[in-house]
Design a protein around this motif. Structure first.
Motif, short mmCIF file in Angstrom:
data_model
loop_
_atom_site.label_atom_id
_atom_site.label_comp_id
_atom_site.label_asym_id
_atom_site.label_seq_id
_atom_site.Cartn_x
_atom_site.Cartn_y
_atom_site.Cartn_z
N GLY A 130 -49.21 19.27 -29.90
CA GLY A 130 -50.54 18.69 -30.03
C GLY A 130 -51.55 19.59 -30.69
O GLY A 130 -52.68 19.15 -30.95
N SER A 131 -51.19 20.85 -30.95
CA SER A 131 -52.14 21.75 -31.61
C SER A 131 -52.38 21.32 -33.05
O SER A 131 -51.46 20.86 -33.74
CB SER A 131 -51.63 23.19 -31.56
N VAL A 132 -53.62 21.47 -33.49
CA VAL A 132 -54.03 21.06 -34.83
C VAL A 132 -54.21 22.31 -35.68
O VAL A 132 -54.98 23.21 -35.33
CB VAL A 132 -55.35 20.25 -34.78
N TRP A 133 -53.51 22.38 -36.81
CA TRP A 133 -53.55 23.53 -37.70
C TRP A 133 -54.15 23.09 -39.02
O TRP A 133 -53.74 22.07 -39.59
CB TRP A 133 -52.15 24.08 -37.93
N PHE A 134 -55.13 23.85 -39.54
CA PHE A 134 -55.73 23.46 -40.80
C PHE A 134 -56.17 24.67 -41.61
O PHE A 134 -56.38 25.76 -41.08
CB PHE A 134 -56.91 22.51 -40.57
N THR A 135 -56.29 24.45 -42.91
CA THR A 135 -56.73 25.51 -43.83
C THR A 135 -58.20 25.30 -44.17
O THR A 135 -58.71 24.18 -44.15
CB THR A 135 -55.90 25.50 -45.12
N ASP A 136 -58.88 26.40 -44.53
CA ASP A 136 -60.33 26.35 -44.75
C ASP A 136 -60.75 27.17 -45.97
O ASP A 136 -61.42 28.20 -45.84
CB ASP A 136 -61.05 26.84 -43.50
N ALA A 171 -58.63 31.70 -35.46
CA ALA A 171 -58.25 32.00 -36.83
C ALA A 171 -56.93 32.78 -36.76
O ALA A 171 -56.92 33.96 -36.43
CB ALA A 171 -59.33 32.82 -37.52
N VAL A 172 -55.83 32.10 -37.06
CA VAL A 172 -54.51 32.71 -36.87
C VAL A 172 -54.04 33.48 -38.11
O VAL A 172 -53.18 34.35 -38.01
CB VAL A 172 -53.46 31.65 -36.48
N ILE A 173 -54.59 33.15 -39.30
CA ILE A 173 -54.28 33.87 -40.53
C ILE A 173 -55.58 34.04 -41.30
O ILE A 173 -56.30 33.06 -41.53
CB ILE A 173 -53.25 33.13 -41.40
N SER A 185 -41.66 23.91 -40.59
CA SER A 185 -40.26 23.62 -40.75
C SER A 185 -39.85 22.58 -39.71
O SER A 185 -40.57 22.38 -38.72
CB SER A 185 -39.43 24.90 -40.58
N PRO A 186 -38.72 21.90 -39.90
CA PRO A 186 -38.32 20.89 -38.92
C PRO A 186 -38.23 21.40 -37.48
O PRO A 186 -38.54 20.66 -36.55
CB PRO A 186 -36.95 20.44 -39.45
N ASP A 187 -37.84 22.67 -37.28
CA ASP A 187 -37.77 23.20 -35.92
C ASP A 187 -39.08 23.83 -35.46
O ASP A 187 -39.17 24.35 -34.34
CB ASP A 187 -36.63 24.22 -35.79
N GLU A 188 -40.09 23.80 -36.34
CA GLU A 188 -41.44 24.29 -36.05
C GLU A 188 -41.50 25.79 -35.77
O GLU A 188 -42.50 26.30 -35.28
CB GLU A 188 -42.08 23.52 -34.89
N LYS A 189 -40.46 26.51 -36.13
CA LYS A 189 -40.47 27.95 -35.94
C LYS A 189 -41.04 28.69 -37.14
O LYS A 189 -41.27 29.91 -37.07
CB LYS A 189 -39.04 28.45 -35.65
N THR A 190 -41.24 27.96 -38.23
CA THR A 190 -41.79 28.56 -39.45
C THR A 190 -42.97 27.71 -39.93
O THR A 190 -42.88 26.49 -39.99
CB THR A 190 -40.74 28.64 -40.56
N LEU A 191 -44.06 28.39 -40.26
CA LEU A 191 -45.22 27.75 -40.86
C LEU A 191 -45.29 28.19 -42.32
O LEU A 191 -45.21 29.38 -42.63
CB LEU A 191 -46.51 28.15 -40.15
N TYR A 192 -45.45 27.22 -43.22
CA TYR A 192 -45.61 27.49 -44.64
C TYR A 192 -47.05 27.20 -45.03
O TYR A 192 -47.62 26.18 -44.61
CB TYR A 192 -44.68 26.61 -45.47
N ASP A 212 -43.49 33.33 -39.15
CA ASP A 212 -42.83 32.97 -37.91
C ASP A 212 -43.88 32.49 -36.92
O ASP A 212 -44.98 33.06 -36.83
CB ASP A 212 -42.09 34.18 -37.32
N VAL A 213 -43.54 31.46 -36.16
CA VAL A 213 -44.47 30.90 -35.17
C VAL A 213 -43.80 30.91 -33.80
O VAL A 213 -42.71 30.34 -33.62
CB VAL A 213 -44.90 29.46 -35.54
N ALA A 214 -44.44 31.55 -32.84
CA ALA A 214 -43.92 31.60 -31.48
C ALA A 214 -44.29 30.33 -30.72
O ALA A 214 -45.12 29.53 -31.18
CB ALA A 214 -44.46 32.83 -30.76
N GLU A 215 -43.68 30.15 -29.56
CA GLU A 215 -43.96 28.96 -28.75
C GLU A 215 -45.44 28.85 -28.39
O GLU A 215 -45.99 27.76 -28.32
CB GLU A 215 -43.11 29.00 -27.48
N ASP A 216 -46.09 30.00 -28.17
CA ASP A 216 -47.49 29.99 -27.79
C ASP A 216 -48.44 29.88 -28.99
O ASP A 216 -49.66 29.94 -28.82
CB ASP A 216 -47.84 31.23 -26.98
N GLY A 217 -47.88 29.75 -30.20
CA GLY A 217 -48.71 29.61 -31.38
C GLY A 217 -49.00 30.91 -32.11
O GLY A 217 -49.67 30.89 -33.15
N HIS A 218 -48.52 32.02 -31.60
CA HIS A 218 -48.74 33.30 -32.28
C HIS A 218 -48.00 33.31 -33.60
O HIS A 218 -46.85 32.89 -33.70
CB HIS A 218 -48.26 34.46 -31.41
N VAL A 219 -48.67 33.81 -34.65
CA VAL A 219 -48.13 33.81 -36.00
C VAL A 219 -47.87 35.25 -36.45
O VAL A 219 -48.71 36.13 -36.23
CB VAL A 219 -49.10 33.11 -36.98
#
Length: 305
Positions: A130-136, A171-173, A185-192, A212-219
């Motif tokens: 349910g987390s929402v990720w967006f670029t700015d 702000a994760v990146i 990615s399909p397994d949600e372990k990678t954010l592009y 790489d994306v951890a279960e807790d959302g850490h990048v």
């Protein structure tokens, strides 16, 4: 590399198994100024996409064609759906991310960070938690063409994560020139995430990075996933096999999970974004400058939008 055959360029034999060689490129609509942000609504059998400078969002339905979904649109750009099927949009005009509720009302999800206005949210994706990720990036405040000219209040151009429970924005990146399209990615372990800063700086990179994306959302573990040889990366999506299909200057470029260019679909106009749709999610809808195009593929999209 093979010579272009029809609308396809084959750079790796794997691409032959992802395309339908007899499928023609269809132009579904051609009266936009800058088409962007396509999102497929399977339950409604329609595609919604943005025409940013014209301040509208359009709806395309098979058999019925084009109708207006929302006007004015507050210079909406990227769109997706959340896990409840609601439309989530990035608005240049309000410098915010919004959610359209089932009853049509609009909820503001994010419009500031650390007490300062966001730049101009560009593209958005929702993870399965349910987390929402967006670029700015700053495209929507550079001029009055796709938003309202203004000076940026944020010191950097970030990728954000909005926590669904607390509503906290992180702000994760923070080290992009101009972050643009993004997808998991399909397994949600990678954010592009695409960097499109070469749009205004020819010396800037034209690449998509992976994290790489951890279960807790850490990048973490940033690395360059692929580089484009024509134009710059804007919006993109992944298929069920983890292949990445991205916008580019000469069409749609498809990269394998290993970052190797597999092939291209050549499009007459500069591509801004794309998404998989149709009843089987095997139809690639492409927003390209003035037009909306579609072509059938031999693979299927994995994301909601």
């Amino acid at each position: 590399m093979s010579q272009p055959s029809s609308i396809y360029e084959i750079h790796d034999d794997r691409f032959r198994h992802l395309i339908v060689g007899t499928s023609d490129l269809e132009e579904l609509y051609s009266d936009c100024r800058w088409a962007e942000g396509p999102v497929w609504f399977a339950d409604l059998g329609c595609l919604i996409f943005s025409d940013i400078p014209n301040q509208r969002m359009l709806r395309w339905t098979e058999g019925s064609g084009i109708s207006t979904y929302r006007s004015p649109s507050n210079f909406a750009n990227g769109n997706t759906r959340d896990r409840q099927g609601r439309l989530v949009s990035c608005e240049h005009g309000g410098r915010r991310v919004t959610r359209t509720e089932i009853d049509g009302t609009i909820t503001v999800l994010a419009d500031s960070y650390q007490g300062k206005r966001l730049n101009s949210p560009n593209d958005v994706v929702v993870r399965s938690d349910g987390s929402v990720w967006f670029t700015d990036p700053t495209y929507g405040i550079k001029s009055d063409y796709e938003g309202y000219r203004a000076e940026p209040e944020q010191a950097t151009r970030n990728v954000y994560r909005l926590d669904p429970a607390s509503g906290e924005l992180d702000a994760v990146i923070t080290d992009f020139g101009q972050p643009n399209g993004l997808a998991f990615s399909p397994d949600e372990k990678t954010l592009y995430v695409a960097d499109s800063s070469s749009s205004h700086d020819t010396s800037a990179p034209r690449h998509i990075r992976a994290f790489d994306v951890a279960e807790d959302g850490h990048v973490g573990n940033s690395r360059v996933f692929c580089e484009l040889d024509n134009g710059l990366p804007d919006g993109f999506r992944l298929d069920v096999h983890g292949n990445l299909w991205t916008s580019a200057g000469d069409g749609v470029h498809c990269f394998g999970p290993d970052g190797k260019l597999l092939g291209k679909i050549l499009i007459p106009q500069t591509v801004a974004n794309l998404t998989f749709g149709g009843p089987r999610k095997n139809r690639l809808f492409i927003t390209a400058t003035r037009s909306l195009y579609a072509v059938y593929t031999a693979t299927n999209g994995h994301s909601l939008g």
